[in-house]
Design an enzyme around this catalytic site. Structure first.
Site, mmCIF file in Angstrom:
data_model
loop_
_atom_site.group_PDB
_atom_site.id
_atom_site.type_symbol
_atom_site.label_atom_id
_atom_site.label_comp_id
_atom_site.label_asym_id
_atom_site.label_seq_id
_atom_site.Cartn_x
_atom_site.Cartn_y
_atom_site.Cartn_z
ATOM 1 N N HIS A 1 0.512 -1.272 -0.393
ATOM 2 C CA HIS A 1 0.085 -0.034 -0.111
ATOM 3 C C HIS A 1 0.614 1.345 -0.150
ATOM 4 C CE1 HIS A 1 -3.079 2.968 0.990
ATOM 5 N NE2 HIS A 1 -2.364 3.450 2.502
ATOM 6 N N GLU B 1 -23.082 17.799 6.752
ATOM 7 C CA GLU B 1 -22.929 19.523 7.085
ATOM 8 C C GLU B 1 -21.175 18.556 6.067
ATOM 9 O OE1 GLU B 1 -23.789 18.148 9.993
ATOM 10 O OE2 GLU B 1 -24.638 19.804 10.458
ATOM 11 N N HIS C 1 -23.723 23.844 21.941
ATOM 12 C CA HIS C 1 -24.706 24.738 20.667
ATOM 13 C C HIS C 1 -23.874 26.073 20.171
ATOM 14 C CE1 HIS C 1 -27.202 20.976 19.666
ATOM 15 N NE2 HIS C 1 -27.668 22.135 18.734
#
Lengths: 698, 698
Positions: free
Chosen positions: A278, A438, A499
């Site tokens: 990888h 979002e 918030h």
């Protein structure tokens, strides 16, 4: 084998060996995925991709996104072999190659176009910067949306100006990241039939087999999102791959996921199908053995067999040139028939602004009660949108709160057209319902911007925490995405600490390339939008209040056009020799104005500096900056309902910072402000203390 | 209706009306989901939840997570009606109620236990802070993992000490967020049969019907993750709900998703099934009509009918008390039979440390070539883990790079047990393969910590951008999650700007409650871990290099135990009166030491201050801080391969900051460092310039 098949194999192995050699020479990089996925991408480029290597900025080209950005050597090899030309920063094509053999030989070295991960703007032909997993696929959804919107808006009968597809190659890691789930769910909902993700399913990630952590049924998951799912059981089977791409092209009602079973490190006898293939160079002996397997001279390096470049020219090159030429003719005719629309297309392609874009910008009257900046911003946005059709966007399920809806019903919702559509949706709609997603929203906005639309994306400021990885890439790509973040401080009140942003202003100010704008009243909002719309190469975060704030009397205080300088003197001592500076942004500017008036009534000379954007301010001349913040005045009070972090830049060791060092509080706005000391009396007291301290020091 | 059914209905409507009244009185909050989901949660609590309201910290309680944190009034009503007791910060039960009727009447007001969103640590019975969507469900996976691990590690025949379940109520928004996809995929892989998500499927989000953005087949998606999916077509149907929970309890090979079709704002005639019911008070007239619908006196407020509290006592209370008492007897017997194991359980429940946890901490010899701090950290981690069984964790598919694997094979991998297990996995394993799912990883670590394990979560530092929302909640909850972030600067080299952190140190330093630790060499790593392990109420970010850095000669320079003070004098002028201060963290400390020696050889007196943690330093006394950074010495040079943002706190207006204001570069480490000026010659030059400036000023 026929000649054609032999030639295909030769080309595929050239991609593989160029990638191997690039990584080996750098002793750094990811050889495994290029080796495994080479035929998958080769088949796409040579047989399907609508792409003119001579004109990589052709607007109607198909997009290829390497979401598995660590496989960059694969993309660079293809760019080189296809002869893709470099373009200038103003999108003009040059005579130079986007990637030269020297670039490949200098993979991951300073100056090479072959950077560790693909970088938009640095390497022509790279459609978007990738590397952080999941970003590329989400950006590809934005590009597919842009195509649908451009087609719905500008295509006319016999003028199919926009009809391109968007392909993204993704890895197990892309599939595991949450952002890809968000983006895929939305793409399925929107029935983006022009979108094709190609999942390089190699069963290996860095910690080992995907068996240890990733055993979900990816095909079933995507079917649940409403995608068409196609399987190719062997990446080396070109006819199967061809059939899969044809199936995508024949699917007109949903996006397509092609799951291609491949072998990481294909051809390396000891590393194939192992995690060791990888992320590190194969090592000289393994390189030799792999080259033997491919029929290469094991001592060769960066070898391109005869006929390979010609074959690329004959396929992707020839097909792209023809299609592009036809398109240019079509667009010329379109220019005659639809000059206004053509002018719009020309304008948006250059990231220009329409004439009169700012003709209807409002001026807000003085108003002590005022208006929330999210509300004034909504009004301003709507006036600009009326002049500029390609200004469009939406929120992550918060449009009623962020005030980002385009109100006129003619704008409509961006939705897949349907018979029984109650929402009036169509692909020409300009209001986007991103859902509670979002992270995908921000990446999608980048994809739309990369296709030259002018998108905005909105949510509560706190939720920048969900999408920083996407925001950061827009800053790195230097694209003018507009982020609208409302509910910007503890003054949002009752929703409480979960918030209430605290550290978010500092976090975004610290991000290179980002402009943060936190206007102090409605008229600063107007000026903020004036700045934003003229940006071509920087994203911006517009940070707005939930609560109403006073619209300042601009006959008494300075004009709001100081916003364009980032910071300006809003109110000053009569002799312009203040004893103390009051610095603030956004809603706290009014607090400082109140304190200023109080101090003035006591005969104390203060200056209020509104500082909506530190970044713009720091771009000003030293002379201007010193005129606003005279170095000799060290009595300074900074006021911001946010982390104090970073304010020392302007207050020095001795200034005062009224800010926050803790999380917030769930209570009504006024109580919260009192609790944390955001009251003019505290500003006044701090100003007086500063003046005393400063005087003592002298 | 039978009495029982009538009583159930009365209780359910009490939950609804209490929630309505709380929101109405506050004129703020979310009534719709409590009204719709009340029967769903009521049925769970009354008939199934293994929970003793008198002892909300009982370790073997079932966990209920309100992932839809905006529906907080629902949870508070249940806590009140169930009579859940408050506990002290040290987890001792008190005589007070966790939530009183007064708290409900003061919903969203300062001081009330009924904050806008549920806050862990502030309101007993709140198992985790929620509100930002998707966080709760991801945390619930961590709690389910913790139960499996505790059971596998401590249960013995006839001693089923740990056998609890974890329930999470989630909303459309939770389902849309990417973090829930990551968490669900991992939970399915791990076959967490003790995990039940309850999806309150009400088809409404803030922008309107979910038809406009969320039309995926959620059931099919979860089946694809390997979950058992059960549907309840009517939230008001208690027998159906009961059957669904029983189905969960009977499912032993996978997690369960119960999809409950409900009506947001149920009972409000004009707002039911409309977005208006979501996030604002219903208004007085609608409240009256809803109360009439529920058979309430429309004028009543905060009314609890007779028999309701008794019914809660008779069901959840009685069942919980019995089960808890039985468990305490069992644990007492376990104490006798397995004293060592019982001692571990007692220790971990109090977030204690085992004796000798630090007995094998290494000391690293001086070594100019040195060792990467990720490597030294890996060694230290392994020595502590050997002493502390409940220290466990893993990486987001980067363990070989972050060096966070517990090496001894006895530790094993945390995997669902299986017959043909090549990976040697079992639920007692301590190495976690989180997959490329950073966001879920961090929330899961919080869930494990909330169940009192001591988890660590690791990835590259850049990928903090993917998981800030989860990191922030751990800081807000004041829980001691250990984050291990490697590849911490541009010196990671070739991977380039997409992988090179710039603003991340500043961003995390600005976060309240977080401790950032960036050690300067292997011995600072040891001391950093000594600090970390003793934290009980703060998360920490341990920030580590990819590249080798020198192990400093501690006979020549100060002992590394200064790390515990956050910053300390590493090298000083012989008279302790330096002319210039060199400030740095992590890999740049060595650069400053080199510069210090160079300056010394030129007869210039410098002091090197190693500042691994600003937060710890700022917790020290003013006296200590001034002894390290004497205020009178203004000649200062700060050196950090990161954004300069925030360093002015220590350099003031006049100091120099060698940092970054742009994104990085893809090139080998040494080239990158040269390119950006991170060389000792630049430090020396800046120091001299500082001394000159400072002298001129005097």
């Amino acid at each position: 084998m026929t000649d054609q098949i032999q030639l295909d194999q030769l080309c595929i192995n050239t991609i593989r060996t160029l990638s191997i050699d690039a990584v080996e020479k750098a002793q750094s990089g990811h050889p495994g995925t290029p080796m495994g996925a080479a035929p998958t991408v080769y088949c796409l480029w040579q047989r399907f991709l609508r792409y003119d290597p001579e004109h990589p900025e052709w607007p109607n080209r198909d997009r290829f996104v390497l979401s598995a950005g660590h496989a960059s050597a694969l993309l660079y090899s293809l760019l080189y072999l296809s002869g893709v030309k470099a373009t200038s920063p103003s999108y003009e094509v040059t005579d130079r190659l986007a990637v030269t053999l020297d670039d490949l030989k200098n993979f991951r070295q300073a100056g090479s176009r072959c950077t560790g991960h693909p970088e938009y703007g640095w390497t022509s032909g790279v459609e978007t910067t990738t590397g952080p997993l999941g970003q590329g696929v989400a950006v590809s959804v934005g590009m597919a949306i842009a195509e649908r919107w451009l087609a719905a808006t500008y295509n006319r009968p016999s003028y199919e100006l926009f009809e391109h597809n968007v392909y993204a190659l993704c890895s197990d890691g892309d599939m595991m990241e949450g952002i890809s789930s968000e983006a895929a769910s939305l793409a399925g909902h929107l029935k983006l039939a022009n979108l094709c993700w190609i999942y390089d399913d190699n069963n290996i990630s860095i910690e080992g087999s995907t068996d240890i952590t990733f055993t979900e049924d990816v095909a079933a998951r995507f079917a649940a999102y409403g995608w068409h799912v196609v399987r190719v059981d062997d990446a080396n089977d070109l006819p199967l791959l061809t059939h899969a791409y044809e199936t995508f092209l024949d699917t007109h009602d949903r996006p397509t996921l092609i799951i291609v079973r491949s072998h990481i490190g294909y051809g390396a006898p000891h590393k194939q199908d192992r995690r060791e293939a990888h992320g590190e160079a194969l090592g000289p002996e393994e390189v030799r053995l792999a080259k033997e397997f491919f029929g290469w001279d094991p001592d060769s390096q960066f070898y391109v067999p005869e006929g390979v470049s010609a074959h690329f020219k004959a396929q992707i090159g020839s097909r792209g040139a023809t299609k592009h030429a036809t398109w240019e003719q079509l667009f010329a005719a379109y220019h005659s028939q639809y000059p206004d629309l053509a002018k719009q297309i020309d304008c948006l392609q250059l990231r220009g602004l329409p004439e009169n874009w700012d003709s209807a910008l409002p001026t807000f009257p003085t108003d002590q009660k005022g208006i929330a900046t999210r509300d004034s911003s909504g009004k301003v946005l709507n006036t600009i949108a009326a002049q500029m059709p390609w200004l469009l966007g939406g929120a992550a399920d918060l449009a009623p709160s962020t005030k980002t809806e385009l109100k006129d019903t003619i704008y409509g919702n961006f939705q897949a057209p349907r018979q029984d559509d109650n929402e009036g949706g169509n692909y020409g709609g300009r209001n986007f319902h991103f859902g509670v997603r979002e992270h995908a929203m921000c990446a999608i906005a980048s994809g739309m911007s990369l296709s030259k639309l002018r998108p905005y994306a909105a949510s509560f400021f706190i939720f920048t925490d969900y999408c920083r990885a996407a925001i950061r890439l827009s800053a790195m790509m230097q694209i003018p995405v507009i982020y609208i973040w409302t509910h910007d401080s503890i003054s949002l009140g009752e929703d409480g600490p979960t918030h209430q942003p605290i550290e978010h202003l500092a976090s975004l100010r610290a991000m290179p390339g980002m402009i943060v704008l936190r206007p102090a009243d409605a008229n600063e909002v107007v000026e903020a939008w004036r700045v934003i719309m003229q940006l071509k190469d920087r994203p911006v975060c517009l940070v707005l209040t939930r609560q109403a704030i006073a619209t300042l009397d601009r006959t008494k205080y300075a004009h709001a056009n100081g916003v364009s300088c980032g910071a300006y003197v809003l109110a000053d001592a009569p002799d312009h020799k203040p004893d103390v500076l009051l610095l603030a942004t956004g809603s706290e500017v009014s607090l400082c104005v109140t304190a200023y008036e109080q101090l003035k009534s006591e005969g104390i000379k203060a200056r209020v500096v509104s500082m909506p954007s530190w970044e713009l301010f720091e771009n000003q001349s030293r002379e201007y900056r010193d005129s606003v913040l005279p170095p000799e005045i060290t009595a300074r009070v900074a006021v911001e309902e946010a982390s104090t972090f970073g304010w020392e830049r302007y207050t020095g060791f001795d200034g005062a910072i009224l800010g926050l060092r803790t999380f917030g509080l769930s209570a009504p706005t006024k109580i919260v402000e009192q609790h944390f000391g955001f009251e003019s009396a505290h500003v006044v007291a701090a100003a007086k203390a500063q003046i005393t301290r400063s005087a003592l020091k002298k």
